[in-house]
Design a protein around this motif. Structure first.
Motif, PDB file in Angstrom:
ATOM      1  N   PRO A   1       0.829  -1.219   0.000  1.00 11.03           N
ATOM      2  CA  PRO A   1       0.000   0.000   0.000  1.00 11.03           C
ATOM      3  C   PRO A   1       0.856   1.258   0.000  1.00 11.03           C
ATOM      4  N   LYS A   2       0.411   2.284  -0.700  1.00  8.91           N
ATOM      5  CA  LYS A   2       1.154   3.539  -0.793  1.00  8.91           C
ATOM      6  C   LYS A   2       1.234   4.213   0.576  1.00  8.91           C
ATOM      7  N   TRP A   3       2.385   4.784   0.860  1.00 12.83           N
ATOM      8  CA  TRP A   3       2.564   5.503   2.117  1.00 12.83           C
ATOM      9  C   TRP A   3       1.894   6.866   2.026  1.00 12.83           C
ATOM     10  N   GLU A   4       1.010   7.131   2.984  1.00  9.95           N
ATOM     11  CA  GLU A   4       0.256   8.382   2.973  1.00  9.95           C
ATOM     12  C   GLU A   4       0.890   9.463   3.845  1.00  9.95           C
ATOM     13  N   GLY A   5       1.894   9.098   4.616  1.00 14.21           N
ATOM     14  CA  GLY A   5       2.587  10.100   5.422  1.00 14.21           C
ATOM     15  C   GLY A   5       2.304  10.043   6.902  1.00 14.21           C
ATOM     16  N   THR A   6       1.255   9.285   7.298  1.00 15.36           N
ATOM     17  CA  THR A   6       0.895   9.238   8.717  1.00 15.36           C
ATOM     18  C   THR A   6       1.172   7.875   9.347  1.00 15.36           C
ATOM     19  N   GLU A   7       1.242   6.820   8.529  1.00 16.26           N
ATOM     20  CA  GLU A   7       1.484   5.487   9.057  1.00 16.26           C
ATOM     21  C   GLU A   7       2.982   5.167   8.989  1.00 16.26           C
ATOM     22  N   ARG A   8       3.392   4.029   9.548  1.00 13.75           N
ATOM     23  CA  ARG A   8       4.796   3.631   9.542  1.00 13.75           C
ATOM     24  C   ARG A   8       5.313   3.513   8.112  1.00 13.75           C
ATOM     25  N   VAL A   9       6.519   3.982   7.902  1.00 10.80           N
ATOM     26  CA  VAL A   9       7.145   3.886   6.586  1.00 10.80           C
ATOM     27  C   VAL A   9       8.422   3.069   6.716  1.00 10.80           C
ATOM     28  N   ASN A  10       8.666   2.204   5.731  1.00  5.30           N
ATOM     29  CA  ASN A  10       9.822   1.312   5.746  1.00  5.30           C
ATOM     30  C   ASN A  10      10.602   1.455   4.442  1.00  5.30           C
ATOM     31  N   ILE A  11      11.905   1.622   4.577  1.00  4.63           N
ATOM     32  CA  ILE A  11      12.773   1.849   3.414  1.00  4.63           C
ATOM     33  C   ILE A  11      13.882   0.812   3.420  1.00  4.63           C
ATOM     34  N   LEU A  12      14.045   0.098   2.311  1.00  3.31           N
ATOM     35  CA  LEU A  12      15.100  -0.894   2.172  1.00  3.31           C
ATOM     36  C   LEU A  12      16.317  -0.245   1.516  1.00  3.31           C
ATOM     37  N   LEU A  13      17.440  -0.277   2.214  1.00  3.91           N
ATOM     38  CA  LEU A  13      18.704   0.219   1.674  1.00  3.91           C
ATOM     39  C   LEU A  13      19.520  -0.984   1.220  1.00  3.91           C
ATOM     40  N   MET A  14      19.848  -1.035  -0.052  1.00  3.12           N
ATOM     41  CA  MET A  14      20.590  -2.170  -0.599  1.00  3.12           C
ATOM     42  C   MET A  14      21.912  -1.707  -1.186  1.00  3.12           C
TER      43      MET A  14
ATOM     44  N   ASP B   1       8.234   5.539  12.505  1.00  8.43           N
ATOM     45  CA  ASP B   1       6.844   5.771  12.912  1.00  8.43           C
ATOM     46  C   ASP B   1       6.630   7.276  13.037  1.00  8.43           C
ATOM     47  N   PRO B   2       5.864   7.890  12.130  1.00  7.60           N
ATOM     48  CA  PRO B   2       5.657   9.340  12.173  1.00  7.60           C
ATOM     49  C   PRO B   2       4.975   9.807  13.466  1.00  7.60           C
ATOM     50  N   ALA B   3       4.162   8.932  14.066  1.00  6.33           N
ATOM     51  CA  ALA B   3       3.436   9.334  15.274  1.00  6.33           C
ATOM     52  C   ALA B   3       4.373   9.516  16.460  1.00  6.33           C
ATOM     53  N   THR B   4       5.331   8.618  16.616  1.00  6.99           N
ATOM     54  CA  THR B   4       6.246   8.689  17.761  1.00  6.99           C
ATOM     55  C   THR B   4       7.569   9.359  17.416  1.00  6.99           C
ATOM     56  N   LYS B   5       7.816   9.573  16.098  1.00  9.00           N
ATOM     57  CA  LYS B   5       9.088  10.116  15.623  1.00  9.00           C
ATOM     58  C   LYS B   5      10.267   9.234  16.044  1.00  9.00           C
ATOM     59  N   LYS B   6      10.045   7.923  16.055  1.00  9.02           N
ATOM     60  CA  LYS B   6      11.105   6.982  16.390  1.00  9.02           C
ATOM     61  C   LYS B   6      11.478   6.159  15.158  1.00  9.02           C
ATOM     62  N   GLY B   7      12.776   6.002  14.947  1.00  8.39           N
ATOM     63  CA  GLY B   7      13.264   5.198  13.842  1.00  8.39           C
ATOM     64  C   GLY B   7      14.028   3.989  14.343  1.00  8.39           C
ATOM     65  N   HIS B   8      13.895   2.871  13.642  1.00  7.71           N
ATOM     66  CA  HIS B   8      14.616   1.648  13.982  1.00  7.71           C
ATOM     67  C   HIS B   8      15.298   1.102  12.731  1.00  7.71           C
ATOM     68  N   VAL B   9      16.440   0.487  12.934  1.00  9.88           N
ATOM     69  CA  VAL B   9      17.226  -0.063  11.825  1.00  9.88           C
ATOM     70  C   VAL B   9      17.373  -1.569  12.009  1.00  9.88           C
TER      71      VAL B   9
ATOM     72  N   MET C   1      10.088  12.375  -0.644  1.00  8.17           N
ATOM     73  CA  MET C   1      11.280  12.848   0.035  1.00  8.17           C
ATOM     74  C   MET C   1      11.001  14.086   0.868  1.00  8.17           C
ATOM     75  N   LEU C   2      10.114  14.938   0.382  1.00  5.56           N
ATOM     76  CA  LEU C   2       9.751  16.114   1.166  1.00  5.56           C
ATOM     77  C   LEU C   2       9.057  15.702   2.466  1.00  5.56           C
ATOM     78  N   LYS C   3       8.159  14.705   2.356  1.00 10.01           N
ATOM     79  CA  LYS C   3       7.489  14.216   3.567  1.00 10.01           C
ATOM     80  C   LYS C   3       8.479  13.569   4.516  1.00 10.01           C
ATOM     81  N   LEU C   4       9.408  12.784   3.964  1.00 11.81           N
ATOM     82  CA  LEU C   4      10.424  12.148   4.799  1.00 11.81           C
ATOM     83  C   LEU C   4      11.365  13.187   5.396  1.00 11.81           C
TER      84      LEU C   4
END
Length: 351
Positions: free
Chosen positions: A64-77, A101-109, A268-271
Motif C-alpha cells: 500500500p502507498k505511504w500516505e505520510g501518517t502510518e509507519r514507513v519502511n525503506i530498504l537500503l541495498m 513511525d511518524p506518530a512517535t518520531k522513532k526510527g529503527h534499523v 522525500m519532502l514528507k520524509l
C-alpha cells in the motif's frame, strides 16, 4: 535645504525590511526548485534503471502507498556490481531496513544477514540476497518484508562507487574504528583492498567503504552488519546537519549517477519533514542470534531460521523499544556528555 531633500529621498526602514524578506523568499524558492530537480534524477526508468528487465513484472504486488501518517519502511541495498554484464543485477551485499513511525518520531534499523535462507515468492527457497537478482528491487522488498512482517514501500540501491560518493559529498565521517582491519582483494587491481588502523579517525568515501565491507574476522557477517548499522546512523546525523541540508542539491547531484530509488520528490519532502525530528531508537540484526539455525543446502552453509513467527514477533517488540542513551547523541557521533557513541555502539554490536 539640500539636507532636507536628501531626507525626503531616503527610503523608509520597513521598505528595506520588505525587500530583504522578498530576497530571502526568492532564494528559498530557488533552493527548493533546484533540490526538486536534483531529487528527480534519482528515480530511473528504462535502460537507466538497474532493474529495467523487471519493470513489466506484475507477479509481485506493490505494498500500500505511504500516505505520510502510518509507519514507513525503506530498504537500503548495497550491491557489488563488479564484473557484471549489461542487464545483470548484483546480489545485495548489504540489506538494511529503516523503519520510521511518524506518530512517535522513532526510527529503527534492521540489518538482514545476506545468507539467510528464506522463501522467495515465485522462486522457491534461497539466500535472501538473491531475491534482487531474480525479480529486481520489488521482489527484494517483498521477500525481506515477508521475513520481517513489514510492508516495505521504498528502496534505495547503490553500489561501491555510489556509497563512496555519498560519504565524500557530505564531507566524510568522524568515526571510531574498533580494531585494525586488513584484507587484500586481488580483483580490480587491488582497488578495493582494506587497510584501516584502530582508533578515532576521519573516514572519507574510500575508507568508509573499507570499514563497512570488512568481514574477515571470527564472526564474519555478524559483526559486519553491526558495523554497518552504526555507520549508517553516523551518516544520517551528518546528512541532517544544518550545513548539509543547505548543500543538499550539490550532494544529490554528486551521487545521482550511482544511486537509484523509487522515492518521489513528494515522498522525500514528507520524509525530510520527519527526518529533522526523528530519534533513532534501536538497531537490530535479523535474524537475531537466538533464532538462527545452522543449515546446509547443496553442501553450502546457509543461515536458517528456527521459528519465523517468533522472528516477526522479535521485530514488532523491537519497534516498541527505545534504546537511545539518556544523554542523546550529537551530529558528529559524540553524545552530549562528551563520550564517543560510535565507540561504545560499535563494540556492542558484535553479537
Amino acid at each position: 535645504m539640500e539636507a532636507r531633500q536628501k531626507s525626503k529621498r531616503r527610503k523608509p526602514w520597513w521598505l528595506w525590511v520588505l525587500f530583504g524578506l522578498l530576497v530571502i523568499i526568492a532564494a528559498v524558492f530557488i533552493w527548493l526548485f533546484t533540490v526538486y530537480n536534483a531529487v528527480g534524477n534519482l528515480q530511473k526508468s528504462g535502460e537507466d534503471s538497474k532493474f529495467s528487465q523487471f519493470e513489466n513484472d506484475t507477479t509481485t504486488a506493490e505494498p500500500p502507498k505511504w500516505e505520510g501518517t502510518e509507519r514507513v519502511n525503506i530498504l537500503l541495498m548495497g550491491g557489488d556490481g563488479r564484473g557484471l554484464e549489461k542487464n545483470q543485477v548484483a546480489r545485495s551485499d548489504s540489506m538494511i531496513v529503516l523503519s520510521i513511525d511518524p506518530a512517535t518520531k522513532k526510527g529503527h534499523v534492521f540489518s538482514v544477514l545476506r545468507d539467510t535462507y528464506v522463501e522467495i515468492p515465485g522462486h522457491g527457497s534461497g539466500r535472501i540476497n538473491t531475491a534482487v537478482t531474480l525479480g529486481g528491487e520489488r521482489l527484494a522488498r517483498t521477500t525481506i518484508g515477508n521475513l520481517l512482517g513489514l510492508d516495505i514501500q521504498y528502496y534505495v540501491y547503490t553500489e561501491f562507487e555510489g556509497f563512496k560518493s555519498l560519504v565524500d559529498a557530505i564531507g566524510g565521517i568522524d568515526f571510531y574504528v574498533e580494531k585494525d582491519m586488513n584484507y587484500v582483494d586481488n580483483a580490480d587491481k587491488n582497488r578495493y583492498d582494506i587497510h584501516l588502523k584502530k582508533g578515532q579517525q576521519h573516514l572519507d568515501g574510500d575508507k568508509a567503504l573499507q570499514y563497512v565491507r570488512f568481514r574477515h574476522d571470527q564472526m564474519s557477517d555478524f559483526t559486519r552488519t553491526g558495523r554497518q548499522r552504526e555507520f549508517l546512523s553516523a551518516v544520517a546525523h551528518k546528512v541532517l546537519s544544518g550545513w548539509n541540508i543547505l548543500r543538499m542539491t550539490n550532494i544529490i547531484n554528486s551521487v545521482s549517477d550511482d544511486i537509484e530509488t523509487n522515492l518521489s520528490v513528494e515522498d522525500m519532502l514528507k520524509l525530510g519533514q520527519l527526518g529533522l525530528g526523528v530519534n533513532m531508537a534501536g538497531s537490530e540484526q535479523v535474524p537475531p542470534m537466538d533464532l538462527i539455525s545452522s543449515d546446509k543446502v547443496g553442501g553450502a552453509a546457509v543461515i536458517g531460521i528456527s521459528d519465523e513467527d517468533k522472528l516477526r514477533e522479535f521485530v514488532q517488540d523491537s519497534l516498541l523499544k527505545d534504546s537511545t542513551p539518556a544523554t542523546g547523541t550529537g551530529t558528529d557521533g559524540t553524545s552530549t556528555d562528551g563520550t564517543n557513541s560510535t565507540d561504545s555502539g560499535t563494540s556492542s554490536s558484535s553479537n
